[in-house]
Design an enzyme around this catalytic site. Structure first.
Site, short mmCIF file in Angstrom:
data_model
loop_
_atom_site.label_atom_id
_atom_site.label_comp_id
_atom_site.label_asym_id
_atom_site.label_seq_id
_atom_site.Cartn_x
_atom_site.Cartn_y
_atom_site.Cartn_z
N CYS A 152 7.88 1.44 7.14
CA CYS A 152 6.60 1.68 7.96
C CYS A 152 6.46 3.06 8.46
O CYS A 152 5.47 3.84 8.31
CB CYS A 152 6.74 0.59 9.03
SG CYS A 152 6.54 -1.03 8.33
N THR A 194 0.77 -1.24 0.11
CA THR A 194 -0.04 0.00 -0.12
C THR A 194 1.02 1.31 -0.03
O THR A 194 1.23 1.90 1.01
CB THR A 194 -0.94 0.13 1.00
OG1 THR A 194 -0.20 -0.30 2.29
CG2 THR A 194 -1.88 -1.16 1.29
#
Length: 422
Positions: free
Chosen positions: A264, A84
């Site tokens: 992240c 994503t």
């Protein structure tokens, strides 16, 4: 249980191989057949310590296919583990996951039994119950929570420590809206003794974002205090050794330096800010955390320029290109802005990293890549941007070192030594 893993990147590969190690049968699917070929040969498509050994150990439980319908129909539960990525505004791009959901939905037409679909990819709260659910229902002609399951099981894997994090987690978060899906998830994790949180899908998605946002903020907070402490002549490490003993605070993520990178923390913080903006909320603390993190690696260059004001034509070494040790991942590496700043100052850059030089060369083909860490020490000055263990075994005698990662050997042996926050 038979599990299909959609997406053989970092999360998907680690998840599938570790589930196999717990006795489950795994079917990997990916649009990239190179990854499937590597897994079929018993090799990992990504770098992670000990992962190749675990693949070899569990080869009989690992299968691959380029037919997603076969993967879904031949298994009991499906995990979506595709990427994503960030858009320009920081929000996440759901294109890959929606494409996967549409294809999975078509496969569900051939599946007469109730089949849980679990999103392990990191998505903004509401994504699974919103656009992902819609894509599945439209393609399948079936209804979520009635004809097929839908759930969230966010990952908390640190690159370089992912196998341990999967097998010995701090907690497991299970999000589902129906009992059958929650029961299937519970059965998968029966042998795990850590706390298990059973909650709604949106809450599970938000736990993931909140965890990463808090840790990123803690790092930036530590660096702000470290910047001040340096000017006051105080070692930030001693400060946080005392602060971390407070049980309300804890010692983790108080290591000062040049900030956080990776796939992240930066992406998830930006996504949370962008998503909150859609609801009229401005997350001011997280904005500040990113500003601190963006500036922190440039302090390394400014400290260097205090010692060598004119960098034009000077040969500057950089030790470490991966965003952290024990990985070849250069996404959001702090070495990127450092090297760009050096090039903007017309310096000649020579760099070394045990694993990441090949991928880094795609970003900076114009710099020199050294055959060893020792070879970098012949430069006019050396910047340390990743805390690889081998850098602790170097003799920095006669070298000017500006250290962003607190390498003790450099502080002991360098001719001139300067730390970012110490």
């Amino acid at each position: 249980m038979k599990i299909s893993i959609i997406g053989c990147g970092y999360v998907g590969t680690v998840t599938g191989v570790c589930f196999a190690n717990f006795g489950h049968d795994i079917v990997f699917y990916d649009v990239d057949e190179r990854k499937l070929d590597l897994l079929a040969r018993g090799e990992s498509p990504i770098y992670e310590p000990s992962l190749d050994d675990l693949i070899q150990k569990n080869r009989q439980r690992l299968a691959t296919t380029s037919d997603l319908t076969a993967a879904v129909c031949g298994t009991d539960i499906t995990f979506i583990c595709v990427g994503t990525p960030s858009r320009d505004d920081g929000s996440i791009d759901l294109a890959y996951i929606l494409s996967s959901a549409a294809t999975i939905g078509k496969a569900l037409r051939e599946t007469p039994d109730f089949h849980p679909i679990i999103v392990k990819s990191t998505v903004f709260p509401g994504s699974t119950e919103g656009p992902i659910r819609s894509a599945l229902e439209e393609a399948s002609g079936k209804q979520a929570f009635v004809d097929f399951g839908l759930g969230s099981n966010p990952e908390f894997l640190r690159e370089g420590n992912a196998i341990h994090d999967f097998c010995v987690p701090d907690r497991i978060v299970l999000g589902a809206m129906d009992e059958r899906t929650m029961r299937a998830l519970g059965d998968l994790y029966t042998s795990f003794t850590c706390p298990k949180i059973e909650t709604s899908i949106r809450t599970a998605e938000m736990i993931k974002y909140t965890s990463n946002a808090f840790l990123a903020t803690k790092i930036s907070f530590a660096n702000e205090i470290g910047n001040l402490a340096k000017k006051l002549g105080i070692d930030a490490e001693e400060i946080f050794a005392g602060v971390g003993l407070d049980s309300r605070i804890g010692p983790a993520f108080f290591r000062t330096g040049i900030g956080f990178g990776g796939s992240c923390f930066p992406k998830d913080v930006r996504a949370l800010i962008a998503g909150a903006g859609g609801y009229g909320e401005e997350l001011q603390i997280l904005h500040a955390a990113l500003r601190v993190n963006d500036d922190q690696p440039l302090k390394l260059v400014r400290l260097l320029q205090a010692k060598i004001p004119n960098l034009k034509g000077r040969r500057i070494g950089v030790l470490g290109l991966a965003f952290k040790p024990n990985t070849d991942d250069i996404r959001e590496s702090r070495a990127i802005p450092v090297i760009q700043a050096l090039l903007d100052a017309d310096a000649l850059v020579v760099a070394y990293d045990p694993l990441a030089m090949e991928s880094f060369a795609t970003l900076f083909p114009q710099i020199e890549y050294a055959p060893s860490a020792q070879a970098v020490l012949t430069a006019d000055a050396v910047l340390i941007t990743t805390e690889w263990e081998e850098f602790e075994r170097l003799d920095y005698n006669g070298t000017i070192v500006v250290d962003g990662r607190r390498i003790a050997a450099a502080s002991r042996t360098a001719e001139i030594y300067e730390g970012v926050c110490w």
